[in-house]
Design an enzyme around this catalytic site. Sequence first.
Site, short mmCIF file in Angstrom:
data_model
loop_
_atom_site.label_atom_id
_atom_site.label_comp_id
_atom_site.label_asym_id
_atom_site.label_seq_id
_atom_site.Cartn_x
_atom_site.Cartn_y
_atom_site.Cartn_z
N ASN A 89 27.84 21.49 0.46
CA ASN A 89 27.29 22.26 -0.66
C ASN A 89 27.09 23.74 -0.32
O ASN A 89 27.08 24.58 -1.22
CB ASN A 89 25.94 21.64 -1.08
N ASN A 148 37.88 32.66 -12.61
CA ASN A 148 36.82 33.54 -13.13
C ASN A 148 37.11 34.97 -12.69
O ASN A 148 37.29 35.22 -11.49
CB ASN A 148 35.45 33.08 -12.60
N TYR A 154 36.28 33.35 -4.42
CA TYR A 154 35.43 32.17 -4.65
C TYR A 154 36.22 31.08 -5.38
O TYR A 154 36.18 29.90 -5.00
CB TYR A 154 34.23 32.63 -5.47
N ALA A 156 39.44 30.67 -5.44
CA ALA A 156 40.47 30.13 -4.54
C ALA A 156 39.86 29.13 -3.57
O ALA A 156 40.43 28.06 -3.31
CB ALA A 156 41.14 31.27 -3.78
N LYS A 158 37.14 27.35 -4.04
CA LYS A 158 36.69 26.15 -4.77
C LYS A 158 37.89 25.31 -5.22
O LYS A 158 37.84 24.08 -5.20
CB LYS A 158 35.82 26.53 -5.96
N ILE A 187 24.28 27.23 -13.09
CA ILE A 187 23.05 26.55 -12.73
C ILE A 187 22.00 27.60 -12.34
O ILE A 187 22.34 28.59 -11.67
CB ILE A 187 23.29 25.59 -11.52
P1 NAP Z 1 22.12 29.39 -3.19
O1 NAP Z 1 20.85 29.19 -3.92
O2 NAP Z 1 22.60 30.76 -2.89
O3 NAP Z 1 22.03 28.56 -1.80
C1 NAP Z 1 23.10 28.58 -0.92
C2 NAP Z 1 22.80 27.65 0.24
O4 NAP Z 1 23.89 27.70 1.17
C3 NAP Z 1 21.55 28.04 1.00
O5 NAP Z 1 20.87 26.88 1.41
C4 NAP Z 1 22.11 28.78 2.19
O6 NAP Z 1 21.22 28.66 3.28
C5 NAP Z 1 23.37 27.99 2.46
N1 NAP Z 1 24.35 28.75 3.23
C6 NAP Z 1 25.00 29.89 2.85
N2 NAP Z 1 25.81 30.30 3.83
C7 NAP Z 1 25.67 29.41 4.85
C8 NAP Z 1 26.25 29.31 6.14
N3 NAP Z 1 27.14 30.21 6.60
N4 NAP Z 1 25.87 28.28 6.95
C9 NAP Z 1 24.97 27.37 6.52
N5 NAP Z 1 24.40 27.41 5.29
C10 NAP Z 1 24.75 28.43 4.47
O7 NAP Z 1 23.34 28.66 -3.92
P2 NAP Z 1 23.34 27.51 -5.04
O8 NAP Z 1 23.37 28.15 -6.34
O9 NAP Z 1 22.31 26.49 -4.72
O10 NAP Z 1 24.80 26.92 -4.79
C11 NAP Z 1 25.03 25.76 -4.01
C12 NAP Z 1 26.50 25.39 -4.14
O11 NAP Z 1 26.82 25.18 -5.51
C13 NAP Z 1 27.45 26.47 -3.64
O12 NAP Z 1 28.57 25.90 -3.00
C14 NAP Z 1 27.89 27.15 -4.92
O13 NAP Z 1 29.16 27.75 -4.79
C15 NAP Z 1 27.92 25.98 -5.87
N6 NAP Z 1 27.82 26.38 -7.28
C16 NAP Z 1 26.70 27.00 -7.75
C17 NAP Z 1 26.64 27.36 -9.10
C18 NAP Z 1 25.44 28.04 -9.69
O14 NAP Z 1 25.50 28.39 -10.89
N7 NAP Z 1 24.35 28.24 -8.97
C19 NAP Z 1 27.73 27.11 -9.93
C20 NAP Z 1 28.86 26.49 -9.42
C21 NAP Z 1 28.88 26.12 -8.08
P3 NAP Z 1 20.86 29.83 4.31
O15 NAP Z 1 21.02 31.14 3.63
O16 NAP Z 1 19.46 29.46 4.67
O17 NAP Z 1 21.80 29.63 5.45
#
Ligand code: NAP
Length: 247
Positions: A89, A148, A154, A156, A158, A187
């Site tokens: 994730n 998008n 991003y 690419a 995904k 989200i």
């Molecule tokens: P978020 O709130 O920014 O959280 C991202 C998480 O990833 C954090 O726990 C962060 O932890 C961790 N992370 C980032 N880089 C990392 C690394 N190099 N090593 C280990 N951990 C890492 O993001 P989110 O919105 O919850 O998104 C979670 C997933 O859902 C992502 O893959 C995102 O692309 C996908 N997604 C989100 C949305 C949306 O609308 N929010 C939509 C589509 C897909 P630390 O910073 O503590 O390391």
Amino acid sequence: MTNEQRVAVVTGASRGIGREIALRLARDGRFVVLVSRSAGPLSEVKALIDDAGGASAVCAVDVGDSGAWQGAVEKIAQERGRLDILVNNAGITRDNLVLRMSDEEFDEVLRVNLKSAFVACRAAARAMMKGRFGRIVNIASTSGVVGNAGQANYAAAKAGLIGLTKSLARELGGKGVTANVVAPGFIETDMTKDLPGEVRDRVLMGMALKRLGTPQDIAAAVSYVSSDDAGFLTGQVICVDGGLTMC
Ligand code: NAP
């Protein structure tokens, strides 16, 4: 932890969607290994799980560091004696229009969002095949399905996750291991909090359900896809997007 308790690894568990997935899988009775770079926030999630009577462990590692990340997954499988569920994730964005996007912006997003999943799946597959059970859940995005503007890197990454997952589903299906993608739409998390008002309005207009999703919406889908009950579901892309793409 009992010998029968399934072990789940959830990356990006320190906040947002990953945190909610971790809490949900712990409520489902899994032993959850919480992964991100920051030990402090992970310990807070662990405390919540402990208080609710669940079981978890913290693993602070940069999933973009392939060597360290592969070693961490192998250590988890060895120490716990099993690895049943892997939820990739963790993700980042470095948005820019293609004409302005640097090699670094492209490479970093591919490394953290895609290569990390490949490294973890490869390391986890061995333990899953040994146990003749596995649930790989890769968190992509509707951007990877329909594209998008401003997110070529991003999208690419995904879309790459989708190809990776379908290939894993074909390679590992005979060993009781399933691999699926959950693709969230918009989200409410840190990742989307700075979305300009007009973009948010435009997104809402295109959505059948007329609301942004919550991390709980995604966690509920992951709970099912990673369950024992989902044994006939593999190679699928499940868009949890409020009817935005109907992909
Ligand atoms: P978020 O709130 O920014 O959280 C991202 C998480 O990833 C954090 O726990 C962060 O932890 C961790 N992370 C980032 N880089 C990392 C690394 N190099 N090593 C280990 N951990 C890492 O993001 P989110 O919105 O919850 O998104 C979670 C997933 O859902 C992502 O893959 C995102 O692309 C996908 N997604 C989100 C949305 C949306 O609308 N929010 C939509 C589509 C897909 P630390 O910073 O503590 O390391």
